[in-house]
Write a protein that holds these residues in place. Structure first.
Motif, short mmCIF file in Angstrom:
data_model
loop_
_atom_site.label_atom_id
_atom_site.label_comp_id
_atom_site.label_asym_id
_atom_site.label_seq_id
_atom_site.Cartn_x
_atom_site.Cartn_y
_atom_site.Cartn_z
N HIS A 116 0.82 -1.21 0.00
CA HIS A 116 0.00 0.00 0.00
C HIS A 116 0.86 1.28 0.00
CE1 HIS A 116 -3.68 2.27 1.03
NE2 HIS A 116 -2.91 2.99 1.82
N HIS A 120 1.13 4.57 -2.60
CA HIS A 120 1.13 6.02 -2.33
C HIS A 120 2.37 6.67 -2.92
CE1 HIS A 120 -2.42 6.74 0.04
NE2 HIS A 120 -2.13 5.83 0.93
N GLY A 144 -2.99 8.32 7.16
CA GLY A 144 -3.62 8.11 8.46
C GLY A 144 -2.82 7.15 9.33
N GLY A 170 -1.81 12.13 9.80
CA GLY A 170 -3.24 12.01 9.51
C GLY A 170 -4.03 11.65 10.76
N ASP A 174 -7.01 13.54 12.70
CA ASP A 174 -8.26 12.86 13.08
C ASP A 174 -8.56 13.04 14.56
OD1 ASP A 174 -8.53 12.06 10.46
OD2 ASP A 174 -7.66 10.07 10.77
N GLY A 187 -8.98 15.20 8.88
CA GLY A 187 -8.12 16.03 8.03
C GLY A 187 -8.90 17.05 7.19
N GLU A 191 -9.09 21.13 7.73
CA GLU A 191 -8.69 22.02 6.64
C GLU A 191 -9.80 23.05 6.36
OE1 GLU A 191 -7.70 20.28 2.80
OE2 GLU A 191 -7.00 22.25 2.12
N GLY A 288 -2.79 10.32 2.04
CA GLY A 288 -4.05 11.05 2.23
C GLY A 288 -3.88 12.50 2.64
N ASN A 292 -4.25 17.96 1.52
CA ASN A 292 -4.37 19.26 2.20
C ASN A 292 -3.74 20.37 1.35
OD1 ASN A 292 -3.34 21.44 4.12
ND2 ASN A 292 -4.72 20.26 5.43
N ASP A 320 -6.86 6.90 -0.40
CA ASP A 320 -6.77 5.53 -0.89
C ASP A 320 -7.57 5.28 -2.17
OD1 ASP A 320 -5.11 5.09 1.18
OD2 ASP A 320 -6.53 3.95 2.40
O1 KG4 Z 1 -3.90 7.57 2.61
P1 KG4 Z 1 -5.21 7.58 3.32
O2 KG4 Z 1 -6.47 7.70 2.51
O3 KG4 Z 1 -5.37 6.29 4.19
C1 KG4 Z 1 -4.27 5.70 4.85
O4 KG4 Z 1 -3.48 4.99 4.18
O5 KG4 Z 1 -4.15 6.00 6.07
O6 KG4 Z 1 -5.14 8.77 4.39
C2 KG4 Z 1 -6.20 9.06 5.23
C3 KG4 Z 1 -5.77 10.18 6.16
C4 KG4 Z 1 -6.77 10.48 7.25
O7 KG4 Z 1 -6.07 10.58 8.49
C5 KG4 Z 1 -7.35 11.81 6.84
O8 KG4 Z 1 -7.77 12.61 7.93
C6 KG4 Z 1 -6.19 12.45 6.11
O9 KG4 Z 1 -5.60 11.39 5.40
N1 KG4 Z 1 -6.63 13.48 5.17
C7 KG4 Z 1 -6.29 14.79 5.29
C8 KG4 Z 1 -6.98 15.49 4.25
N2 KG4 Z 1 -7.69 14.56 3.52
C9 KG4 Z 1 -7.46 13.35 4.10
N3 KG4 Z 1 -5.51 15.44 6.19
C10 KG4 Z 1 -5.39 16.78 6.06
N4 KG4 Z 1 -6.02 17.50 5.10
C11 KG4 Z 1 -6.82 16.90 4.19
N5 KG4 Z 1 -7.43 17.63 3.26
#
Ligand code: KG4
Ligand code: ZN
Length: 349
Positions: A116, A120, A144, A170, A174, A187, A191, A288, A292, A320
């Motif tokens: 995974h 990314h 996250g 992340g 949260d 997140g 924002e 993720g 931002n 993701d």
């Molecule tokens: O990569 P992802 O979709 O899943 C993992 O692999 O963890 O990341 C999800 C994380 C969450 O903690 C979410 O709050 C954060 O990414 N996230 C953000 C934003 N969009 C998603 N954090 C800050 N600003 C954002 N716009």
């Protein structure tokens, strides 16, 4: 090579078909279809991801997504099937693995166990980009579950030089959102609130920023926010309108902006220091949290000041998705990586 990829490591059920060509020298990708079914509304009322609900929803949605994909492409045209085997929530990962196994058998195609985090890392390759001046590069993967800094000599030669010692960035977003009474995932909510607040309203600490290493720490930052809220609460806040009942509406926006600024300063500070010290020609941002927009513009600005290139996936490929899993699969497959397929919650990069 046409890759059908499946991603179920957390709360998104995703499936994609991607055409890949060019080898490791000039890899290029064309996304035929990328479907993402987000389970966020199901987890929201619990304030975070509930593994058993994730598993149930993945099991329900995987056949639906495959049927949808089959309308677009002939399954016979697929060369390789790939599935995320980690890191992530193991009950969730297993649903993808079991489904992919069945598909590989039925379609008589090889099955690849994908990482995974590599998905990314390489997700920026989904966009047609200028390839010059990329390496050496410093990459920040910020999601996250992970916050890692990599020093990259090439697409396939890299080493981890820093990471968070406790919470991922992340996760900090949260948890902070929960303290501020904002829904999961935090997140995007932080924002949104931060856009209306003053990032200098409260000076939160920048943990470890003055240390020369490339490690980070975000747990203390969240505790500072908690103490701030409690202190302010004790002082004079009597009217609470937010759902959690802890922060006054006109202040949660300032707190969100100030908290976000502290996280961004830490991420930028460490990544750019690494880029300077290792004389990088580019910086890569992924995961993720890369969605931002303040973080992205701070990165773009930092890179521009140093005449470095800046690479990040387009908005829809930050959080993701399965298209990024196909990209990671192509790069890993060509570099000869093979894994015994099994869910590995803590698979490293
Ligand atoms: O990569 P992802 O979709 O899943 C993992 O692999 O963890 O990341 C999800 C994380 C969450 O903690 C979410 O709050 C954060 O990414 N996230 C953000 C934003 N969009 C998603 N954090 C800050 N600003 C954002 N716009
Ligand atoms: Zn992820």
């Amino acid at each position: 090579m046409r890759i059908l990829s499946i991603e179920t490591s957390c709360d998104e059920t995703a499936m994609a078909v991607v055409d890949a060509k060019g080898g490791l020298k000039v890899p290029s990708f064309s996304v035929i279809e990328s479907l993402v079914f987000s389970q966020i509304p199901m987890h929201r009322e619990f304030g975070g991801v509930v593994p058993n609900i994730a598993k149930r929803e993945h099991e329900k949605m995987l056949p639906v997504l495959f049927e949808e994909l089959s309308k677009k492409i002939d399954p016979e045209s697929v060369d390789l099937i790939s599935v995320t085997m980690g890191p992530g929530l193991e009950p969730a990962l297993w649903t993808g693995i079991e489904f992919a196994r069945g598909l590989a058998k039925k379609m008589d195609r090889p099955l690849f166990g994908a990482n995974h985090l590599k998905g990314h890392l390489y997700s920026f390759l989904l966009d047609p980009i200028a390839r010059g001046r990329m390496f050496p590069s410093i990459a920040l993967i910020v999601s996250g579950g992970h916050t890692v800094i990599l020093s990259m000599k090439s697409l396939t030669e890299f080493k981890k030089i820093g990471e968070t010692r406790d919470d991922a960035a992340g996760e900090a977003f949260d948890k902070a959102a929960r303290l501020l009474g904002l829904p999961y995932p935090g997140g995007p909510e932080i924002e949104k609130a931060a856009k209306k607040g003053n990032p200098k309203a409260v000076l939160f600490p920048r943990p470890m920023l003055d240390q020369k290493n490339y490690d980070m720490s975000f747990a203390g930052l969240k505790t500072s926010l908690l103490y701030y809220i409690k202190g302010a609460h004790k002082a004079d806040w009597k009217e609470f309108n937010k759902p959690s009942g802890s922060v006054r509406p006109d202040d949660y926006e300032n707190l969100a902006a100030s908290f976000q600024a502290a996280i961004i300063d830490c991420l930028i500070g460490k990544t750019m220091r690494a880029a300077d010290n290792l004389k990088a020609r580019s910086v890569i941002l992924a995961g993720g949290v890369a969605a931002n927009s303040s973080l992205r513009s701070a990165f773009a600005e930092g890179a521009m000041k140093r005449s470095m290139s800046f690479f990040a996936p387009s908005m829809k490929y930050n959080t993701d998705n399965a298209a990024m899993i196909a990209v990671g699969t192509y790069i890993e497959h060509l570099s000869g990586i093979k894994r015994r397929i099994s869910a590995k919650g803590d698979l490293g990069i």
